[in-house]
Motif scaffolding. Structure first.
Motif, short mmCIF file in Angstrom:
data_model
loop_
_atom_site.label_atom_id
_atom_site.label_comp_id
_atom_site.label_asym_id
_atom_site.label_seq_id
_atom_site.Cartn_x
_atom_site.Cartn_y
_atom_site.Cartn_z
N UNK A 8 0.84 -1.21 0.00
CA UNK A 8 0.00 0.00 0.00
C UNK A 8 0.87 1.25 0.00
N UNK A 9 0.46 2.22 -0.80
CA UNK A 9 1.27 3.42 -0.95
C UNK A 9 2.27 3.32 -2.07
N UNK A 10 2.43 2.10 -2.63
CA UNK A 10 3.37 1.88 -3.73
C UNK A 10 2.68 1.24 -4.93
N UNK A 11 1.36 1.43 -5.03
CA UNK A 11 0.63 0.82 -6.13
C UNK A 11 0.93 1.52 -7.45
N UNK A 12 0.75 0.77 -8.51
CA UNK A 12 0.90 1.29 -9.87
C UNK A 12 -0.37 0.98 -10.65
N UNK A 13 -0.38 1.35 -11.92
CA UNK A 13 -1.55 1.04 -12.76
C UNK A 13 -1.73 -0.46 -12.93
N UNK A 14 -0.66 -1.25 -12.76
CA UNK A 14 -0.80 -2.70 -12.82
C UNK A 14 -1.63 -3.21 -11.64
N UNK A 15 -1.41 -2.62 -10.47
CA UNK A 15 -2.21 -2.99 -9.30
C UNK A 15 -3.65 -2.54 -9.47
N UNK A 16 -3.86 -1.36 -10.04
CA UNK A 16 -5.21 -0.88 -10.31
C UNK A 16 -5.94 -1.86 -11.21
N UNK A 17 -5.26 -2.36 -12.25
CA UNK A 17 -5.89 -3.29 -13.19
C UNK A 17 -6.31 -4.58 -12.49
N UNK A 18 -5.49 -5.03 -11.55
CA UNK A 18 -5.81 -6.26 -10.83
C UNK A 18 -6.95 -6.05 -9.83
N UNK A 19 -6.95 -4.91 -9.14
CA UNK A 19 -7.91 -4.68 -8.06
C UNK A 19 -9.29 -4.33 -8.59
N UNK A 20 -9.37 -3.74 -9.76
CA UNK A 20 -10.66 -3.32 -10.30
C UNK A 20 -11.04 -4.06 -11.58
N UNK A 21 -10.42 -5.21 -11.82
CA UNK A 21 -10.80 -6.13 -12.90
C UNK A 21 -10.71 -5.49 -14.28
N UNK A 22 -9.60 -4.80 -14.51
CA UNK A 22 -9.34 -4.24 -15.84
C UNK A 22 -8.67 -5.28 -16.73
N UNK A 23 -7.98 -6.22 -16.14
CA UNK A 23 -7.13 -7.15 -16.89
C UNK A 23 -7.84 -7.92 -17.99
N UNK A 24 -9.12 -8.32 -17.84
CA UNK A 24 -9.79 -9.03 -18.95
C UNK A 24 -9.83 -8.22 -20.24
N UNK A 25 -9.83 -6.90 -20.16
CA UNK A 25 -9.80 -6.11 -21.39
C UNK A 25 -8.46 -6.27 -22.10
N UNK A 26 -7.39 -6.27 -21.33
CA UNK A 26 -6.07 -6.48 -21.94
C UNK A 26 -5.99 -7.87 -22.56
N UNK A 27 -6.53 -8.86 -21.84
CA UNK A 27 -6.50 -10.24 -22.35
C UNK A 27 -7.26 -10.36 -23.67
N UNK A 28 -8.27 -9.49 -23.85
CA UNK A 28 -9.04 -9.49 -25.10
C UNK A 28 -8.40 -8.63 -26.17
N UNK A 29 -7.22 -8.10 -25.88
CA UNK A 29 -6.50 -7.28 -26.86
C UNK A 29 -6.91 -5.83 -26.88
N UNK A 30 -7.66 -5.38 -25.87
CA UNK A 30 -8.12 -3.99 -25.81
C UNK A 30 -7.10 -3.18 -25.01
N UNK A 31 -6.39 -2.28 -25.67
CA UNK A 31 -5.36 -1.47 -25.02
C UNK A 31 -5.58 0.03 -25.17
N UNK A 32 -6.65 0.40 -25.86
CA UNK A 32 -6.88 1.82 -26.15
C UNK A 32 -6.38 2.24 -27.51
N UNK A 33 -5.80 1.31 -28.27
CA UNK A 33 -5.28 1.64 -29.59
C UNK A 33 -6.38 2.22 -30.47
N UNK A 34 -6.02 3.27 -31.20
CA UNK A 34 -6.96 3.93 -32.08
C UNK A 34 -7.72 5.07 -31.42
N UNK A 35 -7.50 5.27 -30.11
CA UNK A 35 -8.18 6.33 -29.38
C UNK A 35 -7.16 7.32 -28.82
N UNK A 36 -7.64 8.50 -28.48
CA UNK A 36 -6.77 9.56 -27.95
C UNK A 36 -7.32 10.07 -26.64
#
Length: 629
Positions: A212-240
């Motif tokens: 705690x206090x040393x979290x990164x966006x990788x921890x955010x992805x794990x704690x709030x279930x963002x990772x399935x989007x990455x697994x599906x190939x969704x990275x934000x490509x094509x958006x700004x």
């Protein structure tokens, strides 16, 4: 005592009268503020820029149109407009625009931009010319180490502009807006620890769980279930991604952060856009605000590593803040836009609120969600400027988060154990963020004075707007509240330059206003369960604030937009609609936060003004928005 619903602590403000939102606001001047020193007449030949906001043709129709393009049941669904189309439908006509432009030119001013929405015009002129047009000489003032310029007396709208121009922004150059970043105080931490230096530097192949206090966006992805989007190939490509900010920064810090985490990012993904000349000289790299811009870019770009980023940098002034949003929307390049700067809603006059609101609704019409930090002073936003106990507490919301067209980002504390010098404090479940849970420890071991100087009021912003009426997406919403009774701000007379030790009343806010409730959703924001920032080539731990949540949500909705291959439009109808459908069930996008307060409002198993709809399960949220995972 004055009865007011808006307060501007500044000298010389263009005033207008406008019934807006839930109440009729009155802007006024506290012109005996001891913190402001009048330095006399400003240089008459100095050239300054102002922005004129024009009347919207039909605001109700404009708002309804914005909701329709985000409503799957509407024939206008996803039929997003261009800025020129917005101008044609809701802006002033060509004759009125020409009338304003010709008048300004006739007074010797230079018109620098007519925005495509036909609702904003920027112009430059000397202090002498501006004084002649708007009826007051311009003086220089100094406050809190900064010098700025503002009218010395009452200003007035020229008769030639009446009915077309609603307000002028930039005559008063006082820096008003603050960033919503908060750090662990140096007091009260465990012996031998520093809240600024992490115990470990993140590496791409690190396997140990972050502390705690040393979290990164990788921890955010794990704690709030963002990772399935990455697994599906969704990275934000094509958006700004769009970031709106008032301080300079170093792009190298953002790339350093992403590279340390092993995130695949394009080496030229960031574009900086200077608005009105860019941030003030003392808001460049190395300033307090630079850390804000740095984390905004790191967090949003880390959540959506495939997206491009445009950073809009403006001076900390009324017209700079407005022009920053207007420029991003006028360009129509970004697919999302977030800001982590703001000010107490009651600091804004009704004409200011109306000008910002028109730009935010325009963004929605173009499909661009706007996301703002809800503040870091809990339910007492104004007390960031008027600290307790020098002033009494006042329930207030932060703007632009309080705007009905802006998604308000609230804050929570994640479960963790804090090891302090005199014992441990355990947070067993995700709760509303406020440091009331530290009050007993701090006052017992360090005294009440330290608690009030370093730990209060601190927490996720939230409450009830007294300037924006409750929107349709919150109609009938269980847990939504009206403004509280007996809300008055009193400050020590000495703070206002008066002799004696008594208190003077400044504001009474109206009770029972059925206003817009905020925040809308919340994520971890407590510095004690907070984040690492890579700033000026060094890692620092123990940072938090709703400043993190706004760009994180920006990145999350960029991912969802990429997954849909479409802009999203106004988020509120879709989010509140999903809540009505899913509640807090197993497949819901929302996680109920039922513990803690934001110093006044309780977090409950329903919507509430402490954490909104709760925190997120991002994979479920993406599915609710129609993304296949």
């Amino acid at each position: 005592m004055k009865t007011l619903t808006a307060i501007t602590v500044a000298i010389g403000v263009l005033t207008t009268s406008l019934a807006y939102g839930a109440t009729t606001s009155t802007q006024f001047r506290v012109d005996k503020d001891a913190r402001i020193v009048d330095l006399g007449l400003a240089p008459q030949s100095e050239v300054r820029q102002v922005t004129l906001s024009l009347a919207v043709k039909n605001l109700a129709a404009m708002e309804a149109h914005a909701a329709a393009v985000a409503d799957p049941a509407s024939p206008k669904y996803r039929q997003f407009l261009t800025p020129a189309q917005v101008g044609s439908l809701y802006g002033q006509d060509a004759t009125s625009i020409a009338q304003v432009v010709n008048f300004l030119k006739a007074q010797g001013l230079t018109v620098t931009k007519v925005y495509a929405n036909n609702l904003l015009i920027s112009a430059q002129g000397t202090n002498a010319q501006l004084a002649a047009v708007f009826g007051s000489t311009i003086h220089a003032y100094q406050t809190q180490g900064r010098t700025y310029e503002a009218p010395a007396g009452t200003t007035a709208m020229p008769a030639n502009l009446a009915g077309i121009v609603k307000s002028v922004h930039g005559l008063n150059g006082r820096p008003l807006f603050r960033s919503n970043i908060t750090r662990q105080p140096a007091s009260g931490i465990a012996t031998g620890e520093s809240n600024l230096v992490p115990s470990r530097i993140p590496t791409p192949n690190a396997t140990a769980a972050s502390l705690p206090g040393e979290y990164t966006v990788l921890d955010l992805a794990a704690k709030y279930d963002v990772s399935p989007l990455y697994a599906a190939g969704v990275t934000g490509a094509g958006k700004t991604i769009g970031i709106a900010t008032l301080a300079g920064y170093r792009q190298s810090d953002a790339y350093g952060y992403w590279n340390a985490l092993g995130l695949p990012v394009a080496p030229n993904r960031i574009t900086d856009v200077l608005v009105d000349g860019g941030p003030l000289a003392d808001d460049g790299p190395g300033s307090g605000g630079a850390g804000e811009t740095t984390l905004d870019v790191q967090q949003s770009g880390g959540v959506a590593p495939g997206a491009n980023i445009r950073v809009y940098l403006a001076p900390n002034a009324n017209n700079g803040f407005l022009d920053m949003f207007a420029t991003a929307v006028d360009e129509n390049i970004v697919d999302t836009l977030s800001v982590s700067w703001g000010a107490a809603e009651v600091f804004n006059g009704p004409a200011d609120l109306a000008a910002f609101h028109a730009v935010f609704v325009q963004a929605a019409l173009q499909g661009i969600p706007v996301i703002a930090a809800s503040g870091d002073a809990g339910a007492f936003d104004i007390n960031s400027n008027f600290p307790y106990p020098t002033c009494t507490t006042l329930l207030t919301a932060d703007h632009p988060a309080s705007d009905t067209a802006v998604l308000a980002a609230g804050g929570t504390t994640l479960p963790h154990t804090q090891v302090h010098k005199y014992g441990s404090i355990t947070i067993p479940t995700e709760r509303a963020w406020a440091w009331d849970y530290l009050r007993g420890y701090i006052t017992s071991h360090y005294g009440q004075t330290l608690y009030y100087s370093d730990y209060f009021p601190v927490g996720g912003g939230g409450g009830v707007s007294v300037d924006f009426a409750r929107p349709s997406y919150q109609t009938g919403l269980a847990g939504a509240m009206t403004s509280a009774a007996a809300q008055s701000l009193y400050c020590k007379a000495s703070l206002l330059g008066d002799p004696g030790s008594g208190y003077e009343g400044l504001i009474d806010l109206p009770p029972g206003v059925a206003g817009r409730n905020l925040p809308d959703v919340s994520l971890n924001a407590d510095p004690y369960s907070g984040y690492l920032v890579y700033f000026e080539g060094q890692w620092g731990a123990g940072s938090g604030g709703t400043s993190f949540v706004a760009p994180q949500l920006n990145g999350i909705f960029t991912l969802i937009a990429a997954g849909k291959n479409s802009r999203l439009g106004m988020l509120h109808p879709q989010l509140y609609g999903a809540f009505k459908t899913y509640g807090y069930g197993a497949t819901s996008p929302f996680r109920a936060i039922t513990a803690g307060t934001n110093l006044y409002y309780k977090s409950t198993n329903t919507f509430n003004p402490a954490t909104g709809l709760g925190s997120l399960d991002v994979a479920n949220l993406a599915r609710a928005f129609g993304v296949s995972l």
